[in-house]
Design a protein around this motif. Structure first.
Motif, PDB file in Angstrom:
ATOM      1  N   ARG A 166      -8.013  -0.327   2.309  1.00 38.92           N
ATOM      2  CA  ARG A 166      -7.060  -1.104   1.699  1.00 38.92           C
ATOM      3  C   ARG A 166      -6.308  -1.719   3.034  1.00 38.92           C
ATOM      4  O   ARG A 166      -6.354  -3.198   3.031  1.00 38.92           O
ATOM      5  CB  ARG A 166      -5.968  -0.272   0.909  1.00 38.92           C
ATOM      6  CG  ARG A 166      -6.367   0.201  -0.198  1.00 38.92           C
ATOM      7  CD  ARG A 166      -5.479   1.004  -1.091  1.00 38.92           C
ATOM      8  NE  ARG A 166      -4.375  -0.090  -1.732  1.00 38.92           N
ATOM      9  CZ  ARG A 166      -3.169   0.101  -2.342  1.00 38.92           C
ATOM     10  NH1 ARG A 166      -2.982   1.510  -2.556  1.00 38.92           N
ATOM     11  NH2 ARG A 166      -2.776  -0.722  -2.860  1.00 38.92           N
ATOM     12  N   MET A 167      -6.105  -1.029   3.989  1.00 39.29           N
ATOM     13  CA  MET A 167      -5.411  -1.561   5.210  1.00 39.29           C
ATOM     14  C   MET A 167      -6.294  -2.637   5.546  1.00 39.29           C
ATOM     15  O   MET A 167      -6.029  -3.746   6.204  1.00 39.29           O
ATOM     16  CB  MET A 167      -4.838  -0.677   6.277  1.00 39.29           C
ATOM     17  CG  MET A 167      -3.522  -0.148   5.812  1.00 39.29           C
ATOM     18  SD  MET A 167      -2.721   0.723   7.028  1.00 39.29           S
ATOM     19  CE  MET A 167      -3.376   2.335   7.162  1.00 39.29           C
TER      20      MET A 167
ATOM     21  N   ILE B 253       0.810  -1.230  -0.050  1.00 32.92           N
ATOM     22  CA  ILE B 253      -0.096   0.018  -0.021  1.00 32.92           C
ATOM     23  C   ILE B 253       0.901   1.230  -0.017  1.00 32.92           C
ATOM     24  O   ILE B 253       0.677   2.385  -0.506  1.00 32.92           O
ATOM     25  CB  ILE B 253      -0.927   0.180   1.281  1.00 32.92           C
ATOM     26  CG1 ILE B 253      -1.863  -1.246   1.218  1.00 32.92           C
ATOM     27  CG2 ILE B 253      -1.981   1.190   1.480  1.00 32.92           C
ATOM     28  CD1 ILE B 253      -2.751  -1.487   2.400  1.00 32.92           C
ATOM     29  N   TYR B 254       1.978   1.420   0.688  1.00 35.82           N
ATOM     30  CA  TYR B 254       2.687   2.349   0.925  1.00 35.82           C
ATOM     31  C   TYR B 254       4.328   2.090   0.376  1.00 35.82           C
ATOM     32  O   TYR B 254       4.765   1.480   1.029  1.00 35.82           O
ATOM     33  CB  TYR B 254       2.966   3.035   2.407  1.00 35.82           C
ATOM     34  CG  TYR B 254       1.527   3.199   2.974  1.00 35.82           C
ATOM     35  CD1 TYR B 254       0.887   4.312   2.742  1.00 35.82           C
ATOM     36  CD2 TYR B 254       0.974   2.093   3.917  1.00 35.82           C
ATOM     37  CE1 TYR B 254      -0.474   4.537   3.161  1.00 35.82           C
ATOM     38  CE2 TYR B 254      -0.159   2.460   4.261  1.00 35.82           C
ATOM     39  CZ  TYR B 254      -1.133   3.546   3.920  1.00 35.82           C
ATOM     40  OH  TYR B 254      -1.993   3.925   4.530  1.00 35.82           O
TER      41      TYR B 254
ATOM     42  N   GLY C 287      -7.234   4.867   1.581  1.00 37.12           N
ATOM     43  CA  GLY C 287      -5.783   4.168   2.115  1.00 37.12           C
ATOM     44  C   GLY C 287      -6.410   3.347   3.442  1.00 37.12           C
ATOM     45  O   GLY C 287      -5.650   2.080   3.569  1.00 37.12           O
ATOM     46  N   MET C 288      -7.002   3.711   4.043  1.00 41.59           N
ATOM     47  CA  MET C 288      -7.678   3.092   5.242  1.00 41.59           C
ATOM     48  C   MET C 288      -8.483   1.706   5.017  1.00 41.59           C
ATOM     49  O   MET C 288      -8.236   0.630   5.550  1.00 41.59           O
ATOM     50  CB  MET C 288      -8.459   3.792   6.249  1.00 41.59           C
ATOM     51  CG  MET C 288      -7.736   5.274   7.071  1.00 41.59           C
ATOM     52  SD  MET C 288      -8.757   6.118   7.787  1.00 41.59           S
ATOM     53  CE  MET C 288      -9.385   5.007   9.216  1.00 41.59           C
TER      54      MET C 288
ATOM     55  N   LEU D 125      -5.689   2.630  12.268  1.00 42.70           N
ATOM     56  CA  LEU D 125      -5.496   2.713  10.900  1.00 42.70           C
ATOM     57  C   LEU D 125      -5.655   4.220  10.404  1.00 42.70           C
ATOM     58  O   LEU D 125      -4.938   4.833   9.510  1.00 42.70           O
ATOM     59  CB  LEU D 125      -6.593   2.091  10.293  1.00 42.70           C
ATOM     60  CG  LEU D 125      -6.579   0.704  10.323  1.00 42.70           C
ATOM     61  CD1 LEU D 125      -7.669  -0.231   9.185  1.00 42.70           C
ATOM     62  CD2 LEU D 125      -5.218  -0.140  10.061  1.00 42.70           C
TER      63      LEU D 125
ATOM     64  N   LEU E 112      -2.421   5.597  11.403  1.00 46.65           N
ATOM     65  CA  LEU E 112      -1.259   5.182  10.575  1.00 46.65           C
ATOM     66  C   LEU E 112      -1.328   5.786   9.073  1.00 46.65           C
ATOM     67  O   LEU E 112      -0.139   6.111   8.452  1.00 46.65           O
ATOM     68  CB  LEU E 112      -1.120   3.635  10.584  1.00 46.65           C
ATOM     69  CG  LEU E 112       0.102   2.883   9.697  1.00 46.65           C
ATOM     70  CD1 LEU E 112       1.285   3.477  10.472  1.00 46.65           C
ATOM     71  CD2 LEU E 112      -0.104   1.411  10.034  1.00 46.65           C
ATOM     72  N   ASP E 113      -2.212   5.843   8.482  1.00 47.75           N
ATOM     73  CA  ASP E 113      -2.369   6.287   7.181  1.00 47.75           C
ATOM     74  C   ASP E 113      -2.143   7.853   7.272  1.00 47.75           C
ATOM     75  O   ASP E 113      -1.437   8.388   6.217  1.00 47.75           O
ATOM     76  CB  ASP E 113      -3.888   6.065   6.435  1.00 47.75           C
ATOM     77  CG  ASP E 113      -3.988   6.540   5.251  1.00 47.75           C
ATOM     78  OD1 ASP E 113      -3.236   5.992   4.281  1.00 47.75           O
ATOM     79  OD2 ASP E 113      -4.670   7.729   4.848  1.00 47.75           O
TER      80      ASP E 113
END
Lengths: 312, 312, 312, 312, 312, 312
Positions: free
Chosen positions: F166-167, E174-175, F163-164, F271, F274-275
């Motif tokens: 996906r995580m 993702i990153y 992004g969140m 999350l 972190l994102d």
């Protein structure tokens, strides 16, 4: 009557009596001396610059001096400022024109203090309170309650105490278990030590003993000395009153060596806080437009306050 | 000489003189009255139970009483305990057999205090210090420096002050800029208010004024009253000394209404702390086996301390 | 009228109606079942043990049940306790005999709420306040203001609101710049969410949604839904009132998602705090002897309070 | 001998050798390049401006360079400043003229360190200490003990360690239970990691590894590597010494990964703190007039310190 | 197969093999010796009492011993407990029957570690990581990741590292800017010091060096010694990896001597935390009924967690 | 295509289209008016001065206006700056040239949101989520996720949520016990309230309701109103989802009125954090040279981050 600071306008050339609040010397990049002077009257303060000033003026322009100021008003970085061209010291003037003062007259405040002292029925409390008032005399009615933030004007201390006394009496009607004698005695004396903590009634700063000892311990020292002289050391009342003075800041972190451990001590701390905040709100919102937020105020935990629009 | 608590053994039937430290009444599930008594001598304390006790004994067995105790020693939950069968109050005894006391004699401590007071050359400091010593008299040599934690024994206050004075003199040799007069005066007076803060020299508790005012403000009150009486209010020395007393706990959160703002005030706080900790280490590690950790000690920020094994 | 808990005496054998507050099952070391039951009436609570209890009683003795209790009173570890021998459930009883209730009658509180709602002149505030009162109906007069600590009795919520309204009106007389409409509206609604946060009016616990959402957000949700339904979302008033509800705990750490940023929000927080404390002092000092300290009270920052002796 | 910075006077035109402390480039509003240079000698630092500077000078004027500076001294915003007109790099000079250095000579400090190392009787401690001294060699006598705040001069690290060793020996006389071997070993090594934490002995900055690892862990790494090499990993002594290094900042918040849990670790932290503070007081009060307060000092918890007047 | 602890029932008389978790000696009020023993198998633990025990059994029943236990199961204070009547030490047994172990087999974990080590492309990181794995060998797969709270079972350390490696690889997708080599190296080594911090793989306690040094500094010491031996001290990689180990607790208050100052260090701290919490949630909610709250869990900031009912 | 801000060079005279970010009026010491204007395009921002500006321009140059700017580029205090000589407002332009936007297209983000909404199998969650998306419509894809710090660009909110999500999906593969429906629903809605908290999608500020209510309570209000309208108030799902919104800042101090007390609420907070941090690292390190530290970043607890050199 001359123009006041809150009426100054960009572009004016005027001659007005002003009080010197503070002053700093400087030198321009070209080596020319100048003075930065903050002036004050009873409507506000304004920054002034005196370029190429005669060095002798440094001896004349000192905090606390009142003088006739010759100057131009101009806009600098969105604030009005003055360019000073001349300053003539005045020996006779009416101090009230230059400093903020309580909305209440000296007489009124004295009268009110008498009334509240008179309400104390317990003779031990009233004897002690009277001895303290005698010790500080006129100063009680002249000093501010803080050097800035709240009640920072001539008579501020008495005004603050007056507001708290009014609330105490109201509260007693709602909560009957309050010992009004103890609470009033505590309110009347709680901040008296500020008279020694500050250097003077107006433009006041912290004195050396004010910084090294603090108004709580200064007042507690005086109070104990008075109680000792009056032969009241072993009374329950004197112990309670000492406790109220010592604990009135509420928390150790705020400088009280003990926390409130008597009901009236807790209430004293609340009323002190609430009256101070009401005064801060008044000052803060006065200059705030409706529908906007005030600047952040450090003494209100760095919050900005919103002034509602046209609600009422 | 009779058996001492630290020599009691499981199974013994003995008769020994003991001091009552504290006592609580109870009733068994069957309704029978009993007393839980903590006894003490100068080697330690032990828990006792007196089952089916005659209710009249409650009048006799009070904290501070010394009596001849008839009892059996037994092991209960891994600790020794005694079953009491009889108690006869003693009127004559040697207090030293029952309470902990300083390792230094009363005479030695008085002599040392005289020496350190004598080292103070500035007459203002020495006048004030002497007046304070006069005010508290013998009690200075009898009170503990704390109700528990450190120097919690007869003479603890003077012992603590003695340790700090010794360090102050050593430090002056290393850091010459220290004002030894001010520092010694501050050390000698800093904890005197504990004499009023506690109820009595042994088995002491906090007094009501101790809780409501605290030893810092109590001492500052006395000190100010003495300074006032001596006509020394406006001296630099009296202000500095008051500051040292007020600030000696170092942080507002620890009950000092002002933080140390004079070099010697900061040093006083360090020496106070260090001497107290050295005494706590001694107590804590005495009962700890080499190669293991002591129990956690609240007054040492809840840390457990490790006792190194056979290093030295 | 039967004996009340606060009159029980060691040694009594009695039969009294009591409310079951809470109950736990146990087994003795010998394997026999027993129940530990906390009983309550409107004068206090008492711990009870029922040894060798018939297991069927577990079905009968449940929190909230009232029954006729046959028991012996005895002293255990210095507290009175009861040995239960029998329990007969009662179907008819007067609840007031078993639970604490406000000193004010239901009627009086309703009348007072009407008066304060009536004082609100701004129609937007009064419309919203009335809709909220309609939503919660009778429950507003039955719920406590807290599950313990302060106003923890039937009618506690309304009693707390009543005390705050009285102070608000007094304060308005001293500080005229207060918007009394906004302040009263905020006071009336601030704690209403507790009706959903608790499970029931008496012996109440936190409900699941109470724990997961909190009374502030619960009430703010209802309030927004009502404002939305009334078409008042875009009014200044609805925004201010929502702010007062959200900020009334004063600090983020106390569960308010925003700090007070409107003058009346700050005052609301002060009055909430002061009225709660006055009620806690009353409870705490009621059981404290003059000249002694109360137990430490967690909700008062773990302080013990001193009850002065015979001063007044 | 040339004029020193602390003797510069407004209006002087001079040519003096100075060390470049730091330098920044700028462009005036008219687009002309200039340099802002902070110069230093062993009496202080001064700000300089070089207007319309030849861009080539940027290559010459770098931190650490010593040069002959041609300039005018003038007063700007109440501080002296210099206008630079020329700079000629010097290749030969006496560094001591430009940087502050310990009041003790390099030889004296080496001699003292030998003496204290020699006092350590336990061979494990002395072997380890000697190996560490060998590892860092001369740098131990050249590095400061901090980049600012305290002992921030050439030889500061050894000077700081010397002060602490002296106190340790004094303390051992008062508190005999101290393990002087362990304490001295800990003192001698505690700050050695700063030699890697800083970039250089003078004008030092934090190195990249200094910021990412910190001097405590850097030193602990070296120490463990040395202990491992010497085959002393499993000795009680090596574990204790590692603990003293790791815990010497006293609190986790101050960067120690463990709190002191051995008596000597606690003392090490105290002595470190006290010696650092004594040095800070000296620096701070040197420039403060009697009867006034110093500026607030961040490293002393942002306190201002009062310098008593003429007491002694 | 014999009965397991989680199947014990009130009233059973059984003989089962159990592991001694911990043991304390006691004496009843009648003077009879007894042992309180906590037994364990791979389904849980249970408290046992052996009344009137033969003193010789003290030598046999030690933490870590497995024995055949003869006992009665009974209910005491609402928990099952056993009365022990006999204990015969077993020399041969399958350890897995008595301790909790990872859900993953030893082989699987070894295989996975190989895979993740193999993913590291930078040879400096992989060389260092391999040397560390060689240093700790089998222990890496046997130790827990904590003595309680999370991954407190045989193989817990490797299981925890495995979970973190999986997340690291997902995150890299993702990153993309993550340096996966550095992150994996940091994850693989971050908690290895626990092998020295704890006394043993099962029933582990903190060792003396574990308490005095902490696993962060222990590992950093080993790592530096290995880096030094490999001649990699001056590489950027070794500095970064040391930083990741030192900073992985995130905050100084949590024992990291430096805060994360490299992106991958911050991520390492997050993944460590998240994987630990996922494991704690699993343990905590396993024993919680749907629709209720778990007990408060100290390691989760003293929160209770709600287990939703039948949502999914 | 015209020159972009990140390509401006000292000495250029150019004419370029720029967006006005903010503007302040000033007056020079000579009384001449000027404007300080911060301009922006999609490559960065630059400070501009317009000396002796025609006062009428104040009406034209307002935040959000795009105009053709005639100016000279120069170096001032080491930063490039522009001297403005002319400004002609543009009515037609491509907004993307002037503001930063997500690296993902609007279409892509919409498609992704559909996919994640579609993954929610529980119909209660998906009904609620869809209703919320309908309420905010296009704005969800236009607003930033913060006014500065992280995702502070057009489309930032949707990018952050993407992004969140996906995580979340990756995490579900590793930790199967996660309720992905609840977690995705919480992620999708958690920051929607920011659309009301900010004034506009670009150059956004906090709105009055944003400051007085906060995005958490604003969103919770909407959510409850929607849940109420949909008749889902009494479902477990609606309560859980409300809890996730309310608790997503993790700590009361960060503005959540309740702490996470459901597993998925805790994960949501992780999350979110972190994102946000990954985005901040990207911004922060972009402008940092390898081998050096970034500036300190307030939103990363005031840490500076190191950018490793050429490791990979």
């Amino acid at each position: 009557m001359s123009t006041k600071i809150n009426n100054f306008e960009n572009g004016q050339k005027i001659e007005v009596p002003l009080l010197v609040h503070s002053v700093t010397k400087g030198v321009t990049q070209n080596g020319a001396p100048y003075l930065s002077i903050r002036f004050q009257d009873n409507t506000g303060t304004i920054e002034g610059k005196w370029w190429d000033v005669d060095p002798k003026m440094e001896e004349v322009i000192k905090p606390g001096t009142v003088g006739m100021v010759k100057c131009d008003v101009l806009l600098y970085r969105q604030n009005l400022q003055i360019r000073v061209h001349g300053f003539t010291k005045l020996d006779h003037y009416d101090l009230d024109e230059f400093v903020n003062a309580s909305e209440y007259s000296n007489e009124f405040l004295k009268e009110q203090m008498s009334i509240y002292i008179g309400m104390i029925k317990n003779p031990i409390y009233s004897t002690i309170v009277e001895a303290c008032f005698e010790h500080y005399g006129e100063d009680f009615y002249r000093y501010p309650a803080a050097t800035r933030n709240h009640h920072d004007f001539v008579g501020g201390l008495a005004t603050h105490v007056y507001g708290m006394c009014r609330m105490a009496v109201s509260l007693k009607e709602i909560y009957d278990e309050i010992d009004l004698d103890l609470l009033l005695a505590g309110i009347l004396l709680h901040d008296m030590g500020k008279i020694d903590e500050y250097t003077q009634p107006m433009l006041s700063q912290y004195s050396t003993q004010g910084r090294l000892l603090g108004h709580i311990s200064i007042m507690h020292g005086h109070l104990y000395e008075i109680i000792h002289r009056l032969g009241l050391v072993d009374t329950e009342e004197s112990m309670l009153l000492r406790h109220l003075i010592l604990s009135h800041h509420g928390l150790l972190e705020y400088g009280s060596p003990v926390r409130p451990m008597v009901k009236e001590a807790e209430i004293l701390n609340f009323l002190d806080n609430l009256d101070a905040r009401m005064n801060m709100f008044e000052k803060l919102l006065e200059d705030t437009e409706e529908g906007t937020f005030s600047p952040r105020e450090f003494a209100l935990e760095n919050r900005a306050f919103y002034k509602p629009k046209g609600v009422k």
